[in-house]
Design an enzyme around this catalytic site. Structure first.
Site, short mmCIF file in Angstrom:
data_model
loop_
_atom_site.label_atom_id
_atom_site.label_comp_id
_atom_site.label_asym_id
_atom_site.label_seq_id
_atom_site.Cartn_x
_atom_site.Cartn_y
_atom_site.Cartn_z
N HIS A 216 18.95 0.89 -3.25
CA HIS A 216 19.29 1.76 -4.37
C HIS A 216 18.03 2.15 -5.16
O HIS A 216 17.74 3.32 -5.37
CB HIS A 216 20.29 1.04 -5.27
CG HIS A 216 20.75 1.83 -6.46
ND1 HIS A 216 21.98 2.43 -6.51
CD2 HIS A 216 20.15 2.12 -7.64
CE1 HIS A 216 22.12 3.06 -7.66
NE2 HIS A 216 21.02 2.89 -8.37
N GLU A 217 17.27 1.15 -5.58
CA GLU A 217 16.10 1.42 -6.42
C GLU A 217 15.02 2.17 -5.66
O GLU A 217 14.33 3.02 -6.23
CB GLU A 217 15.55 0.12 -7.02
CG GLU A 217 16.51 -0.61 -7.96
CD GLU A 217 17.11 0.25 -9.07
OE1 GLU A 217 16.47 1.24 -9.49
OE2 GLU A 217 18.24 -0.05 -9.50
N HIS A 220 15.79 5.81 -5.86
CA HIS A 220 15.26 6.42 -7.09
C HIS A 220 13.75 6.65 -6.96
O HIS A 220 13.24 7.71 -7.30
CB HIS A 220 15.48 5.50 -8.30
CG HIS A 220 16.89 5.45 -8.79
ND1 HIS A 220 17.60 6.58 -9.09
CD2 HIS A 220 17.72 4.41 -9.06
CE1 HIS A 220 18.81 6.23 -9.54
NE2 HIS A 220 18.91 4.92 -9.52
N HIS A 223 12.84 9.48 -4.58
CA HIS A 223 13.23 10.74 -5.22
C HIS A 223 12.15 11.14 -6.24
O HIS A 223 11.66 12.27 -6.25
CB HIS A 223 14.58 10.53 -5.92
CG HIS A 223 15.20 11.79 -6.46
ND1 HIS A 223 16.38 11.79 -7.16
CD2 HIS A 223 14.80 13.09 -6.42
CE1 HIS A 223 16.68 13.03 -7.52
NE2 HIS A 223 15.74 13.83 -7.09
ZN ZN Z 1 20.60 3.87 -10.20
#
Ligand code: ZN
Length: 425
Positions: A216-217, A220, A223
């Protein structure tokens, strides 16, 4: 914030060993996951007895916040506070309405999930304090950080060579602060600095959840990396509406990969339950919040006074709609709106639900190897805020102004639910 973080105190309850168990914001969720039902029930009652006690004060505070939003919108000639707040992210209101109507249409699936929960817990009545207790045990699978990195790399392989090499750069380039340490804050997040690579904070303990958090991190972080690399400073920061897409897409790819890999029944059940819970907490719950906000702001705009009684009534009814006939409608849950700080940032939470749906849709296209999807996804990641968020998502073939992405996410929820039912037979 002051009320919730500093002033509020909840009565302690009695633990299994007869000792006092403190109920705080910090312990509440773990008490809700407690296998002993009496402890769950008493913690639930303890928490809401206090919110009930301060209900009029909190209704006045929240009501004032709503009226303020309505005033700002009127002063700036918007037709509603919702239009005003959505326009700051350049999101048309139709996106919001489509989300609500699609999720409403799929509520029978949520009700089915709750019936299954009731059956698996073996209770005569399902209560709101039975929602968080795990339905499967995780087993003792423990992952080292090296293993976690390897699993994440394998799971994200469908994103292609370039993405994987960036992931590798992050892993090897010391972007990540991995372990818990004295004085280090809890949780996990990613932070970007223009002109430098992103940073990631973790508190890695080696659970499966931690492996998902890493994926998940890094979603980010990468991105941020793409947007910073491809946009001038002014357009580099992406909007909240798209912020959770890249991170959740990585989680969705990872779960699809792990389910493909894992043949062992108990472990499969755990994985399925993990993702069903993400759907419940993100897609269903945040959409229910979105409905609550919309109704309350409309009443505020119509000049109605937002009393505790009115707010609790609206919330209680929504909770009944979302959890379905198998859930006992405990009066306590009507007060839940009082402890959601996000409601003081109007029309914010729906973005968790739209982001989640978009991510599931994109992960599906990637897994199916749709032509051009990787190129489109890279352009999306590189877009920052140079285009409107809905237009950015169209680069990945996902149109949030239509109901399709949410409907497709619900189809995936149904697939997972079907399989989970079979697994738990
Ligand atoms: Zn998040």
């Amino acid at each position: 914030r002051m009320f919730n973080n500093a002033d509020v105190r909840f009565p302690s309850i009695t633990g299994e060993d007869g000792r006092e168990l403190p109920v705080t914001h910090g312990t509440y969720i773990s008490l809700m996951e407690h296998p002993d039902r009496r402890i769950r029930r008493e913690a639930f009652q303890s928490l809401y007895s206090v919110y009930r006690q301060y209900s009029n004060t909190l209704a006045a505070a929240f009501g004032a916040n709503v009226k303020q939003a309505v005033f700002y919108a009127k002063a700036r000639k918007y037709t509603s506070s919702r239009e005003y707040y959505l326009s700051s992210n350049e999101v048309p209101e139709g996106v919001y309405d489509r989300l609500v109507s699609s999720v409403r249409k799929s509520l029978p699936l949520m009700h089915r999930y709750m019936s299954l929960r009731k059956r698996l817990l073996g209770v005569d009545e399902l209560h709101m304090y039975d929602v968080y207790v795990p339905l499967t045990s995780q087993g003792n699978t423990h992952y080292t950080f090296e293993e976690a990195k390897k699993i994440v790399k394998e799971g994200l392989a469908p994103l292609g060579e370039e993405y994987l090499s960036l992931l590798e750069t992050g892993f090897e380039g010391r972007w990540i602060d991995v372990y818990e340490n004295e004085g280090k804050r809890s949780g996990a997040y990613s932070w970007g600095i223009y002109g430098c690579h992103p940073y990631v904070l973790l508190n890695f303990h080696g659970t499966l959840n931690d492996v998902f958090t890493l994926a998940h991190e890094m979603g980010h972080a990468i991105h941020t990396w793409y947007s910073n690399e491809n946009q001038p400073y002014v357009y580099a920061g992406y909007k909240i509406f798209v912020a959770e897409v890249a991170s959740t897409c990585n989680e969705a790819l990872l779960i699809r990969y792990l389910l493909k890999q894992c043949k062992e029944k108990k472990e499969r059940a755990y994985l399925l339950n993990h993702f069903l819970e993400s759907f419940r907490a993100t897609l269903f719950r945040q959409t229910m919040f979105a409905e609550f906000e919309k109704t309350v702001h409309e009443l505020g705009a119509a000049g109605e006074s937002l009393t505790s009684e009115k707010l609790c009534g609206i919330y209680q009814k929504l909770n009944e709609d979302y959890f379905g006939p198998d859930m006992v409608s405990d009066s306590e849950i009507g007060y839940e709106w009082e402890r959601i700080p996000h409601f003081y940032t109007p029309f914010y939470v729906y973005q968790y639900a739209t982001g989640f749906s978009a991510a599931v849709a994109i992960s599906r296209r990637i897994m199916e190897g749709e032509p051009g999807i990787l190129e489109g996804y890279k352009r999306f990641l590189s877009g920052g805020c140079s285009m409107e968020p809905v237009e950015l998502l169209k680069l990945c073939g996902v149109d949030m102004s239509e109901s399709r992405p949410v409907d497709q996410a619900m189809e995936f929820f149904e697939e997972l639910l079907d399989e989970f039912e079979v697994c738990m037979k």
